[in-house]
Design a protein around this motif. Structure first.
Motif, PDB file in Angstrom:
ATOM      1  N   ASP A 133       7.767 -21.002   2.168  1.00 23.91           N
ATOM      2  CA  ASP A 133       6.657 -21.124   1.224  1.00 23.91           C
ATOM      3  C   ASP A 133       5.549 -22.033   1.751  1.00 23.91           C
ATOM      4  O   ASP A 133       4.413 -21.956   1.281  1.00 23.91           O
ATOM      5  CB  ASP A 133       7.176 -21.670  -0.110  1.00 23.91           C
ATOM      6  CG  ASP A 133       7.901 -20.605  -0.919  1.00 23.91           C
ATOM      7  OD1 ASP A 133       7.782 -19.419  -0.550  1.00 23.91           O
ATOM      8  OD2 ASP A 133       8.572 -20.955  -1.902  1.00 23.91           O
ATOM      9  N   ARG A 134       5.875 -22.889   2.694  1.00 20.85           N
ATOM     10  CA  ARG A 134       4.862 -23.772   3.285  1.00 20.85           C
ATOM     11  C   ARG A 134       4.148 -23.136   4.477  1.00 20.85           C
ATOM     12  O   ARG A 134       3.333 -23.769   5.126  1.00 20.85           O
ATOM     13  CB  ARG A 134       5.499 -25.094   3.703  1.00 20.85           C
ATOM     14  CG  ARG A 134       5.985 -25.923   2.522  1.00 20.85           C
ATOM     15  CD  ARG A 134       6.589 -27.242   2.992  1.00 20.85           C
ATOM     16  NE  ARG A 134       6.993 -28.064   1.861  1.00 20.85           N
ATOM     17  CZ  ARG A 134       6.201 -28.929   1.238  1.00 20.85           C
ATOM     18  NH1 ARG A 134       4.934 -29.071   1.643  1.00 20.85           N
ATOM     19  NH2 ARG A 134       6.640 -29.641   0.231  1.00 20.85           N
ATOM     20  N   HIS A 142       0.305 -20.186   3.359  1.00 21.16           N
ATOM     21  CA  HIS A 142       0.381 -21.237   2.352  1.00 21.16           C
ATOM     22  C   HIS A 142      -0.542 -20.960   1.178  1.00 21.16           C
ATOM     23  O   HIS A 142      -0.270 -21.353   0.057  1.00 21.16           O
ATOM     24  CB  HIS A 142       0.059 -22.595   2.973  1.00 21.16           C
ATOM     25  CG  HIS A 142      -1.340 -22.700   3.522  1.00 21.16           C
ATOM     26  ND1 HIS A 142      -1.680 -22.176   4.748  1.00 21.16           N
ATOM     27  CD2 HIS A 142      -2.465 -23.257   2.995  1.00 21.16           C
ATOM     28  CE1 HIS A 142      -2.974 -22.427   4.978  1.00 21.16           C
ATOM     29  NE2 HIS A 142      -3.461 -23.070   3.934  1.00 21.16           N
ATOM     30  N   ARG A 149       0.830 -19.806  -2.754  1.00 18.61           N
ATOM     31  CA  ARG A 149       0.611 -20.895  -3.679  1.00 18.61           C
ATOM     32  C   ARG A 149       0.805 -20.397  -5.115  1.00 18.61           C
ATOM     33  O   ARG A 149       0.188 -19.460  -5.562  1.00 18.61           O
ATOM     34  CB  ARG A 149      -0.809 -21.450  -3.508  1.00 18.61           C
ATOM     35  CG  ARG A 149      -1.073 -22.681  -4.369  1.00 18.61           C
ATOM     36  CD  ARG A 149      -2.457 -23.217  -4.077  1.00 18.61           C
ATOM     37  NE  ARG A 149      -2.547 -23.683  -2.704  1.00 18.61           N
ATOM     38  CZ  ARG A 149      -3.687 -23.711  -2.009  1.00 18.61           C
ATOM     39  NH1 ARG A 149      -4.793 -23.283  -2.543  1.00 18.61           N
ATOM     40  NH2 ARG A 149      -3.697 -24.151  -0.773  1.00 18.61           N
TER      41      ARG A 149
END
Length: 805
Positions: free
Chosen positions: A141-142, A309, A313
């Motif tokens: 997710d990053r 990213h 988000r």
């Protein structure tokens, strides 16, 4: 396993599983962190090769300490159970980020640098991955890359500084297993579309094979397309050896020239002129990334994705077990699991499998596997599975899960693809959350065609696990039930249902032939007898053969099916139809319909046919309620939508009948008998012009069909066009000299003409030949016969048909 403590890990939830492992989310009670635990399946604990692959995965990855490689914490054995504790990741694999369009250049380069840096670290330790592909690259997710799955890794004794080559394999287990025994004989390590030429040729492999495979991944990220594709594995493998892919810049004109150079060098077929070390490739990528970041001279291709990213988000985190074991082409290939919050998903649509072979002669296989999965899963009382007709509304299409979920009212959507090459089946499967198109689970399988029973069972189990459906012992038995052990008989059954579902004369006849072949190969195959019964019944129902010729055979086949297996819902429904519409045994038919629904409440056909039985007995409101239940189970079924309109018609709710038939025509303007039944409703509202127009349209869809001609003749007659009605009778007489024409088809025309004597003459003939089973038994309700109701002969007829006036 859930809630159990293994060593110092408390099991929280099952995340998924592949052919070589089952993965759970667990809490590390010592360090207070969540991890993923991968267990070797119990049946493989005594398999030295399986243990070797399992341990190899742990040893290879644990030897590496790199931020872009999934971390292995430990490998252990407790009470005979081998397991690996590993990092728990949030995000998605690159495979599920690829969507047929190029990545933004900045995103592509950021991920590529991280992957190649991780490969450099692995290669420097003498570890070659050997299965680099999008499914084995995880994007957190990053926005960072993590390499997964070292189950096929090659461990060598050679350091990075040595010239590329193969060193001695280091055994990863207590019992050394030769390399060739780690896969099935005759298989090749890797995934077909991402193999290097040396993998295809079965040569010794070194680090350069990973660079070739990752070059293919880069090509796909840069263009949105596979570098090498084809309808069969053989075509793809040949292309890898002999052909160059379409230049990447031709597919993506915005691609920097330097990136195309990097990709071209990585996928050189001659490994001596390919990148020799990952560090060289990393340097070129970092140089391009620096130039792109500083000069902003490269613009992402139109429609390319935003950086990871930004894209993710605010998205729901998807937790998957990071290490995925790929067992080449011998078994399950990969899995991924998303977090569903722990709640059970209780509704599902299984969409038609895509026929990856492109051969229409194998279409029965993709359709048959779909139907088998639907039938298997629909036996679970806690899971609502949409029926076949609704699923097949999407055949040949590629709808997103949200659309399907909205149209069918389901929480999850299953999609699959099957490719048959000789005796081998390659199947990919995925489960998608219909609320947000997030992937819940996915897997690839490669099996022999003879293993199709076990394969379907494996897929069904994986689906229930992914949906978090809790199964009782009885549930598991129902799902695992197999109706034949003969794969050839099963193939014939699939072909039979494929043709039967076309609902045309040649389809019914071909279906009947295939069901008979299945029975010859396995005389105890109850489902095949039920299919045979349905073929004979509908041949008569649709007016293609004389009922007295067909229905006794249908009854014989249905009774044989029940003799073999009295718990088969399909067979009870088959017998119920014959009892109701041929034997006129109303109570017997009612009993059989109720038994079919009791055995399988999700069997939409049983509800649909039961509705017609209720209508024939004058129980219109019950019939409508039962038809609506069938429609809930199968909302896009054309036949159920059409017959709901018929139920409204018999209830004399003509406006609702018209509305329902129009809805059906919106779904398919060429579906048989919809125009005809819309025309019938118009006539009862004295809308003669509209009614005639609909019958004329029906004759375009169903040329010279006796039922359509009968309706048109009646329409002409009640509209005062008697001469034209007589011409229709002449046509029916002419057709009857060539083939069977149901006697009932002439009754309505004579009623419309006001000729009661002729009408009763043909009613008598219809009674004798029991023509058009369901419609004939609707005489009690059909407004067409209102002019006959006051005649004592009509009441006597109803009594003889067990339809009390």
């Amino acid at each position: 396993m859930i809630g159990k403590t293994i060593s110092h890990y408390r099991i929280l939830a099952q995340l998924g599983g592949g052919g070589m492992g089952v993965v759970y989310e667990a809490e590390d009670l010592k360090l207070r962190r969540h991890v993923a635990l991968k267990f070797l399946p119990p049946e493989m604990e005594n398999d030295p090769a399986a243990r070797e692959r399992f341990q190899r995965e742990a040893f290879a990855a644990s030897a590496l300490n790199h931020p872009n490689i999934c971390t292995i914490y430990e490998i252990d054995e407790v009470d005979g159970q081998h397991f690996i504790a590993m990092e728990l990741l949030e995000g998605k694999t690159l495979k599920h980020r690829l969507s047929g369009k190029p990545f933004a250049i900045e995103q592509l380069l950021e991920l590529a640098v991280e992957v190649v840096d991780a490969l450099d670290a692995a290669h420097s330790k003498g570890i070659v991955h050997r299965d680099m592909k999008p499914a084995n690259i995880f994007v957190t997710d990053r926005g960072h890359a993590k390499i997964l799955d070292f189950g096929l890794a090659k461990l060598t004794t050679q350091p990075k500084s040595a010239p590329p080559g193969i060193g001695q394999t280091i055994s990863a287990g207590t019992t050394e297993v030769p390399e060739e025994q780690l896969t099935s004989p005759g298989t090749t390590l890797g995934t077909v579309a991402y193999m290097s030429p040396e993998q295809v040729r079965g040569e010794e492999l070194d680090a350069r094979t990973d660079l070739f495979s990752f070059g293919l991944v880069l090509y796909e990220m840069a263009t949105g397309r596979l570098a090498f594709s084809g309808s069969t594995s053989g075509v793809i493998l040949s292309a890898i050896l002999t052909k160059a892919p379409t230049p990447a810049a031709r597919l993506n004109p915005e691609l920097p020239a330097k990136l195309e150079d990097i990709i071209s060098k990585a996928i050189e077929k001659d490994r001596d002129v390919r990148y020799q070390h990952a560090s060289e490739m990393r340097a070129d990528l970092k140089r391009l990334k620096r130039d792109t970041d500083s000069g902003r001279s490269v613009v992402a291709a139109p429609g390319a994705e935003a950086p990871v990213h930004e894209w993710w988000r605010g998205r729901t985190a998807i937790v998957i077990a990071a290490v995925v074991l790929v067992v080449a082409l011998a078994g399950a290939g990969w899995f991924y699991r998303s977090r569903t919050g722990g709640e059970t998903i209780d509704s599902l649509a299984v969409l038609p499998f895509v026929n990856g072979s492109g051969d229409p002669n194998t279409e029965y296989l993709s359709d048959g596997i779909t139907e088998s999965l639907i039938n298997s899963l629909s036996r679970l009382p806690k899971l609502e599975v949409k029926s076949r007709d609704s699923a097949f509304h999407y055949k040949g299409k590629d709808p997103d899960a949200e659309t399907v979920g909205r149209e069918l009212g389901v929480r999850a959507v299953f999609k699959g693809r099957v490719t048959q090459v000789g005796d081998n089946l390659a199947i990919s499967a995925e489960l998608i959350d219909a609320r947000n198109n997030d992937h819940i689970w996915g897997e690839q399988y490669s099996r022999k065609a003879s293993d199709i029973f076990a394969l379907q069972g494996d897929i069904a189990k994986e689906i229930t696990t992914a949906l978090r459906v809790r199964l009782t012992g009885d549930d598991e038995k129902r799902m695992a039930k197999s109706y034949t052990a003969n794969p050839d008989a099963y193939q014939d059954y699939l072909k039979g249902r494929y043709w039967w579902n076309k609902r045309k004369e040649d389809g019914f006849n071909k279906g009947r032939e295939y069901f008979q072949q299945a029975i010859e190969k396995d005389p105890t195959y109850a489902l095949a007898y039920s299919g045979l019964a349905d073929s004979y019944s509908l041949l008569a129902e649709y007016g293609f053969v004389a009922p007295k010729e067909s229905y006794p055979r249908a009854k014989e086949a249905a009774l044989k099916a029940l003799e073999i297996d009295d718990t088969l819902a399909e067979a009870h429904a088959s017998l119920a139809w014959v009892k109701t519409f041929y034997d006129w045994d109303r109570s017997g038919g009612e009993k059989e319909f109720k038994r079919a629904i009791e055995l399988n409440p999700a069997y939409a056909t049983a509800h649909f046919w039961h509705s017609l039985a209720l209508a024939s007995m004058g129980r219109s409101e019950e019939a409508i309620a039962e038809q609506k239940r069938a429609l809930e189970l199968d909302p896009l079924s054309l036949i159920i939508n059409r017959v709901l309109g018929v139920d409204f018609y018999y209830a004399r709710r003509y406006d609702q009948a018209i509305e329902q038939e129009k809805l059906t025509l919106e779904m398919d303007p060429n579906f048989a008998f919809v125009h005809m039944q819309l025309g019938e409703a118009y006539l009862q509202k004295s809308m003669y012009r509209e009614g005639i127009a609909e019958f004329e349209k029906e004759l375009v869809v169903s040329p010279r069909h006796p039922y359509a001609l009968s309706g048109l003749g009646y329409a002409y007659a009640v509209a005062g066009r008697g001469a034209e009605a007589q011409k229709v009778l002449d046509q029916l007489n002419a057709i009857s000299e060539q083939k069977y024409v149901p006697a009932i088809s002439k009754v309505g025309v004579y009623v419309g003409l006001g000729d009661k004597e002729k009408a009763f003459e043909w009613v008598g003939k219809a009674y004798e030949d029991r023509s058009i089973g369901s419609s004939f038994t609707m005489m009690k309700l059909d407004p067409v016969y209102d002019p006959l109701r006051s005649d004592p002969r009509f009441a006597d007829l109803l009594r003889r048909m067990n339809l009390q006036p």
